[in-house]
Design a protein around this motif. Structure first.
Motif, PDB file in Angstrom:
ATOM      1  N   VAL A  37       0.836  -1.205   0.000  1.00 34.92           N
ATOM      2  CA  VAL A  37       0.000   0.000   0.000  1.00 34.92           C
ATOM      3  C   VAL A  37       0.869   1.252   0.000  1.00 34.92           C
ATOM      4  CG1 VAL A  37      -1.617   1.366   1.383  1.00 34.92           C
ATOM      5  CG2 VAL A  37      -2.038  -1.060   1.001  1.00 34.92           C
ATOM      6  N   ALA A  49      -5.657  -2.910  -0.208  1.00 37.80           N
ATOM      7  CA  ALA A  49      -6.180  -2.139   0.921  1.00 37.80           C
ATOM      8  C   ALA A  49      -6.841  -3.046   1.953  1.00 37.80           C
ATOM      9  CB  ALA A  49      -7.170  -1.091   0.422  1.00 37.80           C
ATOM     10  N   ILE A 102      -5.517   4.530   2.604  1.00 36.99           N
ATOM     11  CA  ILE A 102      -6.742   3.807   2.247  1.00 36.99           C
ATOM     12  C   ILE A 102      -7.968   4.704   2.392  1.00 36.99           C
ATOM     13  CG2 ILE A 102      -8.252   1.914   3.007  1.00 36.99           C
ATOM     14  CD1 ILE A 102      -5.542   0.419   3.675  1.00 36.99           C
ATOM     15  N   SER A 107      -7.970   5.666  -3.593  1.00 41.95           N
ATOM     16  CA  SER A 107      -8.115   4.376  -2.921  1.00 41.95           C
ATOM     17  C   SER A 107      -9.352   3.691  -3.487  1.00 41.95           C
ATOM     18  CB  SER A 107      -8.270   4.579  -1.414  1.00 41.95           C
ATOM     19  OG  SER A 107      -8.695   3.379  -0.795  1.00 41.95           O
TER      20      SER A 107
END
Length: 135
Positions: A37, A49, A102, A107
């Protein structure tokens, strides 16, 4: 990704990842998914995520600040007691930074949740988890 709830562990990717973590003898998988990530250049993919959220749960639990979801996750407390992983400040910071990414723009998982009526509840779960990683 099969999802049955807003919780960190409430999807197929999370369930599969937890099996792998509980079969391991260290935090290498946790570090790997957090790194995925944090090193993604522009867009955080939903599967990455989802795994990073679970990894953050493991980090929080490993430092003695588990969420209720982590407390209820079968096998996690026993694994932590058996492995006794060393959770250093850098790993905690990485988990916190991953959750921040995230929840931010770019995202896919956040975008997918925004298409549902549970978006605010999901964001609250992730934000609460991030709070378990505060210094």
């Amino acid at each position: 990704m099969g999802t049955w709830g807003i919780g960190s562990f409430d999807n197929d990717d999370a369930a599969d990842f937890m099996i792998d973590v509980l079969d391991s003898g260290d935090l290498s998988l946790v570090r790997e998914v957090l790194d995925n990530v944090l090193t993604s250049t522009e867009y955080v993919e939903a599967p990455d995520a989802a795994l990073a959220i679970v990894a953050a749960e493991v980090v929080a639990a490993g430092r003695g600040r588990p969420t209720l979801a982590a407390q209820q996750e079968e096998g996690l407390a026993d694994w932590l007691a058996r492995i006794r992983p060393s959770i250093d400040a850098d790993l905690v910071a990485q988990a916190r930074q991953a959750l921040t990414r995230i929840l931010a723009d770019h995202s896919e998982l956040r975008e997918l949740w925004e298409e549902t009526e549970d978006s605010h509840d999901w964001q609250a779960v992730v934000t609460e988890l991030r709070g378990h990683l505060d210094p």
